[in-house]
Scaffold this motif. Structure first.
Motif, mmCIF file in Angstrom:
data_model
loop_
_atom_site.group_PDB
_atom_site.id
_atom_site.type_symbol
_atom_site.label_atom_id
_atom_site.label_comp_id
_atom_site.label_asym_id
_atom_site.label_seq_id
_atom_site.Cartn_x
_atom_site.Cartn_y
_atom_site.Cartn_z
ATOM 1 N N LYS A 1 43.777 40.697 41.810
ATOM 2 C CA LYS A 1 44.073 39.363 41.090
ATOM 3 C C LYS A 1 43.625 38.275 42.319
ATOM 4 O O LYS A 1 42.848 37.273 41.904
ATOM 5 C CB LYS A 1 45.408 39.070 40.564
ATOM 6 C CG LYS A 1 45.495 38.977 39.161
ATOM 7 C CD LYS A 1 46.998 38.628 38.871
ATOM 8 C CE LYS A 1 47.034 37.580 37.497
ATOM 9 N NZ LYS A 1 48.170 37.469 37.127
ATOM 10 N N SER B 1 46.973 45.694 42.020
ATOM 11 C CA SER B 1 46.826 44.634 41.129
ATOM 12 C C SER B 1 46.866 43.277 41.645
ATOM 13 O O SER B 1 46.017 42.441 41.176
ATOM 14 C CB SER B 1 47.915 44.849 39.797
ATOM 15 O OG SER B 1 47.757 45.978 39.154
ATOM 16 N N TYR C 1 41.738 40.277 33.041
ATOM 17 C CA TYR C 1 41.983 41.580 32.979
ATOM 18 C C TYR C 1 40.986 42.646 32.392
ATOM 19 O O TYR C 1 41.125 43.977 32.636
ATOM 20 C CB TYR C 1 43.447 41.646 31.859
ATOM 21 C CG TYR C 1 43.105 41.387 30.193
ATOM 22 C CD1 TYR C 1 42.612 42.540 29.694
ATOM 23 C CD2 TYR C 1 43.095 40.102 29.804
ATOM 24 C CE1 TYR C 1 42.309 42.008 28.416
ATOM 25 C CE2 TYR C 1 42.766 39.796 28.556
ATOM 26 C CZ TYR C 1 42.369 41.156 27.936
ATOM 27 O OH TYR C 1 41.908 40.660 26.447
ATOM 28 N N PHE D 1 49.945 42.919 34.125
ATOM 29 C CA PHE D 1 48.691 42.142 34.812
ATOM 30 C C PHE D 1 48.826 40.721 34.760
ATOM 31 O O PHE D 1 48.683 40.173 35.815
ATOM 32 C CB PHE D 1 47.370 42.555 34.617
ATOM 33 C CG PHE D 1 46.214 42.200 35.381
ATOM 34 C CD1 PHE D 1 46.021 42.590 36.875
ATOM 35 C CD2 PHE D 1 45.373 41.317 34.949
ATOM 36 C CE1 PHE D 1 45.137 41.988 37.386
ATOM 37 C CE2 PHE D 1 44.242 40.692 35.598
ATOM 38 C CZ PHE D 1 44.209 41.059 37.209
ATOM 39 N N TRP E 1 39.744 44.019 35.629
ATOM 40 C CA TRP E 1 40.762 45.323 36.091
ATOM 41 C C TRP E 1 40.763 46.314 35.419
ATOM 42 O O TRP E 1 40.964 47.308 36.214
ATOM 43 C CB TRP E 1 42.184 44.194 36.044
ATOM 44 C CG TRP E 1 43.310 44.967 36.410
ATOM 45 C CD1 TRP E 1 43.794 45.458 37.776
ATOM 46 C CD2 TRP E 1 44.609 45.577 35.537
ATOM 47 N NE1 TRP E 1 44.762 45.889 37.887
ATOM 48 C CE2 TRP E 1 45.211 46.011 36.445
ATOM 49 C CE3 TRP E 1 44.598 45.504 34.420
ATOM 50 C CZ2 TRP E 1 46.508 46.730 36.179
ATOM 51 C CZ3 TRP E 1 45.767 46.177 33.834
ATOM 52 C CH2 TRP E 1 46.755 46.674 34.805
#
Length: 174
Positions: free
Chosen positions: A104, A100, A111, A72, A114
């Motif tokens: 972002k 991803s 992260y 990531f 995420w």
């Protein structure tokens, strides 16, 4: 290990609490094969899976998490780079990488957010289908944990996420 045990205890405690509330309200009924009207209240399903999703999303060093975090962090945040990841001969999961990069670019470069988002998007379909299809939600949730099926939320996130999406649309498949 403490967190894993707490997840199992959490499911058992909520299951017992649900049973006691049902008995206090006089709603206990025998299930026949044709009669499956009772569903666990949504707030209990959310409490059950919310606890699991929280710990899955907050992890940092379990299984392949370090590799996912490093990947990531290595992904660019520019939308112009997305087409280069759509080469199926070089990339195993262009859809996951695209998600991803979009995450972002539009949401956050952290992260933790995420991982939490993926945990939510993987856990909610499981919760909804278990609540809808399972005769005994808490028993099915208990088996989900003790059978280590939840471990796929930690290790093999891309595959598990794809499987939960298919699982979510199981009514259409049936």
């Amino acid at each position: 290990m403490i967190i894993y045990n707490s997840m199992i205890i959490w499911i058992v405690v909520l299951g017992i609490w649900n049973k006691l509330v049902m008995q206090a309200q006089g709603e206990t009924q025998r299930f026949t094969q044709k009669q499956r009207d009772y569903k666990v209240p949504m707030y209990l399903a959310i409490l059950t899976f919310g606890y699991i999703i929280f710990w899955v999303g907050m992890r940092s060093g379990v299984a392949d998490t370090k590799a996912y975090i490093n990947s990531f962090n290595a992904y660019p945040s520019s939308l112009a780079t997305i087409p280069q990841y759509w080469d199926f001969s070089e990339n195993k999961s262009p859809g996951f990488i695209t998600f991803s990069i979009l995450f972002k670019h539009f949401i956050s470069t952290d992260y933790h957010m995420w991982l939490m988002t993926i945990a939510i998007l993987s856990g909610i379909p499981i919760m909804l289908i278990l609540r809808k299809k399972s005769k005994y939600f808490f028993y099915s949730s208990f088996l989900f944990m003790t059978g280590l099926i939840f471990f796929w939320m930690l290790n093999g996130m891309r595959q598990f996420w794809a499987a939960t999406i298919v699982f979510l649309f199981s009514d259409w498949i049936e």
